[in-house]
Scaffold this active site. Structure first.
Site, PDB file in Angstrom:
ATOM      1  N   GLU A 320       0.818  -1.218   0.000  1.00 29.23           N
ATOM      2  CA  GLU A 320       0.000   0.000   0.000  1.00 29.23           C
ATOM      3  C   GLU A 320       0.853   1.270   0.000  1.00 29.23           C
ATOM      4  O   GLU A 320       0.815   2.043   0.956  1.00 29.23           O
ATOM      5  CB  GLU A 320      -0.886   0.004   1.256  1.00 29.23           C
ATOM      6  CG  GLU A 320      -1.856  -1.145   1.298  1.00 29.23           C
ATOM      7  CD  GLU A 320      -2.590  -1.280   2.624  1.00 29.23           C
ATOM      8  OE1 GLU A 320      -3.666  -1.876   2.636  1.00 29.23           O
ATOM      9  OE2 GLU A 320      -2.073  -0.793   3.655  1.00 29.23           O
ATOM     10  N   TYR A 364       6.386  16.749  12.405  1.00 38.25           N
ATOM     11  CA  TYR A 364       7.348  15.640  12.450  1.00 38.25           C
ATOM     12  C   TYR A 364       8.796  16.103  12.369  1.00 38.25           C
ATOM     13  O   TYR A 364       9.688  15.275  12.164  1.00 38.25           O
ATOM     14  CB  TYR A 364       7.132  14.681  11.274  1.00 38.25           C
ATOM     15  CG  TYR A 364       5.714  14.261  11.018  1.00 38.25           C
ATOM     16  CD1 TYR A 364       4.977  13.603  11.999  1.00 38.25           C
ATOM     17  CD2 TYR A 364       5.109  14.514   9.790  1.00 38.25           C
ATOM     18  CE1 TYR A 364       3.678  13.204  11.747  1.00 38.25           C
ATOM     19  CE2 TYR A 364       3.815  14.111   9.536  1.00 38.25           C
ATOM     20  CZ  TYR A 364       3.093  13.458  10.518  1.00 38.25           C
ATOM     21  OH  TYR A 364       1.812  13.064  10.267  1.00 38.25           O
ATOM     22  N   CYS A 391       0.127  32.899  12.532  1.00 38.36           N
ATOM     23  CA  CYS A 391       0.478  33.563  13.785  1.00 38.36           C
ATOM     24  C   CYS A 391       1.070  32.569  14.755  1.00 38.36           C
ATOM     25  O   CYS A 391       0.455  32.232  15.769  1.00 38.36           O
ATOM     26  CB  CYS A 391      -0.758  34.217  14.365  1.00 38.36           C
ATOM     27  SG  CYS A 391      -1.287  35.543  13.309  1.00 38.36           S
ATOM     28  N   GLU A 392       2.228  32.083  14.433  1.00 37.75           N
ATOM     29  CA  GLU A 392       2.836  31.061  15.269  1.00 37.75           C
ATOM     30  C   GLU A 392       4.297  30.916  14.857  1.00 37.75           C
ATOM     31  O   GLU A 392       4.585  30.770  13.665  1.00 37.75           O
ATOM     32  CB  GLU A 392       2.068  29.759  15.017  1.00 37.75           C
ATOM     33  CG  GLU A 392       2.545  28.643  15.851  1.00 37.75           C
ATOM     34  CD  GLU A 392       1.471  27.586  16.088  1.00 37.75           C
ATOM     35  OE1 GLU A 392       0.269  27.894  16.050  1.00 37.75           O
ATOM     36  OE2 GLU A 392       1.868  26.449  16.331  1.00 37.75           O
TER      37      GLU A 392
HETATM   38  N1  LLP Z   1      -1.213   1.519   4.646  1.00 33.01           N
HETATM   39  C1  LLP Z   1      -1.614   1.850   5.873  1.00 33.01           C
HETATM   40  C2  LLP Z   1      -2.416   0.905   6.639  1.00 33.01           C
HETATM   41  C3  LLP Z   1      -1.258   3.086   6.419  1.00 33.01           C
HETATM   42  O1  LLP Z   1      -1.642   3.390   7.648  1.00 33.01           O
HETATM   43  C4  LLP Z   1      -0.470   3.981   5.659  1.00 33.01           C
HETATM   44  C5  LLP Z   1      -0.081   5.277   6.195  1.00 33.01           C
HETATM   45  C6  LLP Z   1      -0.099   3.606   4.370  1.00 33.01           C
HETATM   46  C7  LLP Z   1      -0.482   2.357   3.895  1.00 33.01           C
HETATM   47  C8  LLP Z   1       0.692   4.491   3.468  1.00 33.01           C
HETATM   48  O2  LLP Z   1       1.927   4.832   3.966  1.00 33.01           O
HETATM   49  P1  LLP Z   1       2.986   5.604   3.022  1.00 33.01           P
HETATM   50  O3  LLP Z   1       3.399   4.621   1.946  1.00 33.01           O
HETATM   51  O4  LLP Z   1       2.297   6.769   2.427  1.00 33.01           O
HETATM   52  O5  LLP Z   1       4.067   5.988   3.932  1.00 33.01           O
HETATM   53  N2  LLP Z   1       1.078  11.878   7.892  1.00 33.01           N
HETATM   54  C9  LLP Z   1       2.331  11.139   7.966  1.00 33.01           C
HETATM   55  C10 LLP Z   1       2.186   9.750   7.424  1.00 33.01           C
HETATM   56  C11 LLP Z   1       1.081   8.973   8.078  1.00 33.01           C
HETATM   57  C12 LLP Z   1       0.921   7.649   7.434  1.00 33.01           C
HETATM   58  C13 LLP Z   1      -0.298   6.969   7.905  1.00 33.01           C
HETATM   59  N3  LLP Z   1      -0.498   5.704   7.319  1.00 33.01           N
HETATM   60  C14 LLP Z   1       3.398  11.913   7.226  1.00 33.01           C
HETATM   61  O6  LLP Z   1       3.121  12.989   6.734  1.00 33.01           O
HETATM   62  O7  LLP Z   1       4.549  11.477   7.166  1.00 33.01           O
END
Ligand code: LLP
Length: 463
Positions: A320, A364, A391-392
Site C-alpha cells: 500500500e 514531524y 500567527c505562530e
Molecule cells: N497503509 C496503511 C495501513 C497506512 O496506515 C499507511 C499510512 C499507508 C499504507 C501508506 O503509507 P505511506 O506509503 O504513504 O508511507 N502523515 C504522515 C504519514 C502517516 C501515514 C499513515 N499511514 C506523514 O506525513 O509522514
C-alpha cells in the site's frame, strides 16, 4: 519541554544541528532530480518548467501558493509499482497521502487498487469510478455507517482493526445478506526507524491487534467462526518513510509465522498477506530511496523464503504505497513576501502559505528542500528558514536551507516532494485558504482541486 522563562537566544534559534548538511550545494540553480518531479527542468531563461509549463505561467494563472502536480510522473510511478509487482501481487495506492477524483481515475487506468480509510475517501473513490472490488477499507474506528456503506458497495476488502470491529463487520454483513472479504490487521512488534507518530507496528499504539500474547491468533479464530466474514489474509503496516528493508523482513517472518499457526490450528491456509506501505522518498539530496522493482523483489523474496521455510503455499502479496507514488510528483509553489536577515543567525523568508499547506515540518520535524524557481541567480548562498504567514513561530516550511543571497519579495520559490500528506493534511488555520492542486501534463495545466475561497469558509460558518 521547559516551562520556565529563559533569556531568548540561540536556544530557540540553534543554527544547523550537528550532522546536518552544513554546506550549500555547489550550484543552487541545479535541481536535483532525486527530489523534483520527473518533468521538472529549467528553460533557456532559467525559469523552472514542469509538464511543459513555466512556474511563472502557473503562478499567473492559478495564483500562489499552489501544489503543482506532474501527472506524467504520477502515472509513471504508479505504473512502476504495478509493473514491479506483476500479476501475482496487488498494489493499493494509499489515498490518505493525497486523494482526488482525477487521481482515482489515473489509478484505475494504470491498474492500481486503492486503500481508503474513511467514508470521505470511500465516497471520493466511488464517485470517480474506482471499481469497488479494487478498494480496501481501513481505519481503527470505522463507524457502523461507514462499514455499512463499504459492505453495500461490495468493497474488495475491509481491514479489521479490533475485536469489536470483527463482530461489527460480521454483523452488518450478515444483516445485509453478504459475506464480506476481510483481512485482519496485526501489530508484529517491529519498530521501524521513523518518527514516533508515524511508526505503527510496535505494540504500544492504537492500530491493529498485537501478535503478542496470542491476541492476533485469537482474532483470526473468532473471525473464522463468523458467517458474515470471509477471512482472506493478514495485514501488517510497520510505519512510514522507511528506507531499511529489515523491518519488513521481521514483519513478514512474523506474519508468516501466524499463517502457519492458523494452518496448523484450523487447517486453513489464508491466501493473502498485505505488507502495508511506508516506503521512503527523497525530501533532500541526502535521502536515498529504493526503486519499486528493488522493493518488489526484496519483499517477494522475503515472503517466498519464509513460506518455504514454513511449508506454506506463498500467499498473494499486496502493498500500500502512498507517499512513494505521489510524494515526489508535486511541489508547492510560493511567492516570497518578505526577506528578513537576522544578523549572525539566518535569514527568514516568509511565503504566502505555511503550516496550513504543509504541517509536516511542525509536526514531524520533517526536512524539505527549496529552490528559487522564477529565475536563476549567481548570488552567494544564504542560510534561510522558509516560514509561512501564520500567527505562530513554529510555522516553518523549510527549517534549514540555502537560497541565493539576492532573493527578493516577488520571487517564486518551490518546495519539492510535497505531493504526499501536504494537501491531505492541510488546514484552515488562521482562516488561510487551502491552495489548489494543479495537474500539469504535456504543456497543459488543469485544476484538479480548486483553491478554497472565503465563500467556502463562510458557507460552513452558519452564523
Ligand atoms: N497503509 C496503511 C495501513 C497506512 O496506515 C499507511 C499510512 C499507508 C499504507 C501508506 O503509507 P505511506 O506509503 O504513504 O508511507 N502523515 C504522515 C504519514 C502517516 C501515514 C499513515 N499511514 C506523514 O506525513 O509522514
Amino acid at each position: 519541554m521547559s516551562r520556565s522563562a529563559h533569556p531568548a537566544g540561540p536556544r530557540h534559534a540553534d543554527v544547523l544541528p550537528e550532522g546536518h548538511y552544513s554546506a550549500p550545494a555547489a550550484d543552487l540553480n541545479v535541481l536535483d532530480p532525486k527530489v523534483w518531479a520527473q518533468t521538472v527542468e529549467r528553460d533557456a531563461d532559467g525559469v523552472v518548467t514542469v509538464g511543459g509549463m513555466t512556474v511563472t505561467q502557473l503562478a499567473e494563472e492559478y495564483g500562489t501558493p499552489a501544489y503543482v502536480l506532474d501527472e506524467a510522473d504520477f502515472r509513471a510511478r504508479a505504473r512502476a509499482w504495478r509493473t514491479a509487482f506483476g500479476n501475482d501481487a496487488d498494489v493499493f495506492y494509499a489515498g490518505k497521502a493525497f486523494l482526488s477524483r482525477a487521481v482515482v481515475r489515473w489509478l484505475a487506468e494504470e491498474g492500481l487498487n486503492l486503500d481508503v480509510c474513511s467514508g470521505g475517501e470511500l465516497a471520493t473513490a466511488l464517485s470517480a469510478g474506482m471499481p469497488a472490488d479494487r478498494i480496501a477499507f481501513h481505519g481503527n474506528n470505522k463507524s457502523p455507517e461507514e462499514i455499512e456503506r463499504a459492505v453495500r458497495a461490495d468493497v474488495g476488502r475491509i481491514v479489521l482493526d479490533s475485536f469489536q470491529e470483527i463482530v461489527r463487520v460480521a454483523h452488518i454483513a450478515q444483516s445485509l445478506g453478504k459475506r464480506q472479504r476481510v483481512q485482519i490487521r496485526i501489530t508484529v512488534g517491529v519498530e521501524a526507524h521513523t518518527h514516533e507518530f508515524i511508526a505503527t507496528a510496535h505494540e504500544d499504539q492504537k492500530f491493529g491487534i498485537p501478535l503478542a500474547g496470542g491476541q492476533a491468533a485469537e482474532a483470526v479464530r473468532r473471525a473464522l467462526q463468523l458467517d458474515g466474514l470471509e477471512v482472506i489474509g493478514i495485514h501488517s503496516h510497520i510505519g512510514s518513510q522507511i528506507f531499511d528493508m529489515s523491518g519488513f523482513e521481521v514483519a513478514a517472518h512474523r506474519v508468516v509465522g501466524l499463517l502457519k499457526d492458523i494452518r496448523d490450528e484450523h487447517g486453513v491456509e489464508l491466501p493473502e498477506i498485505d505488507l502495508g506501505g511506508g516506503l521512503g522518498i527523497a525530501y533532500t539530496s541526502d535521502d536515498d530511496p529504493r526503486e519499486p522493482h528493488e522493493i518488489a523483489k526484496a519483499l517477494t523474496e522475503i515472503v517466498t523464503r519464509e513460506c518455504e521455510g514454513a511449508r506454506l503455499r506463498t500467499p498473494r502479496i499486496s502493498v500500500e504505497p502512498g507517499r512513494a507514488i505521489v510524494g515526489p510528483t508535486a511541489f508547492t509553489l510560493y511567492e516570497v513576501g518578505t526577506v528578513k536577515p537576522l544578523d549572525g543567525l539566518r535569514t527568514y523568508v516568509s511565503v504566502d502559505g505555511g503550516m496550513s499547506d504543509n504541517i509536516r515540518t511542525a509536526l514531524y520535524d520533517a526536512e524539505y528542500s527549496v529552490a528559487l524557481v522564477s529565475r536563476t541567480s549567481d548570488a552567494q548562498p544564504m542560510l534561510v528558514r522558509v516560514v509561512g504567514k501564520h500567527c505562530e513561530s513554529g510555522d516553518i516550511v523549510v527549517k534549514d536551507a540555502f537560497l541565493p543571497g539576492d532573493l527578493a519579495p516577488g520571487d517564486l520559490i518551490a518546495v519539492p516532494a510535497t505531493g504526499a500528506y501536504c494537501r491531505s493534511m492541510a488546514s484552515n488555520y488562521n482562516h488561510v485558504l487551502r491552495p489548489p492542486v494543479v495537474a500539469v501534463r504535456d504543456g497543459e495545466a488543469r485544476v484538479i482541486v480548486r483553491r478554497e475561497t472565503e465563500e467556502d469558509l463562510l458557507r460552513l460558518d452558519v452564523g
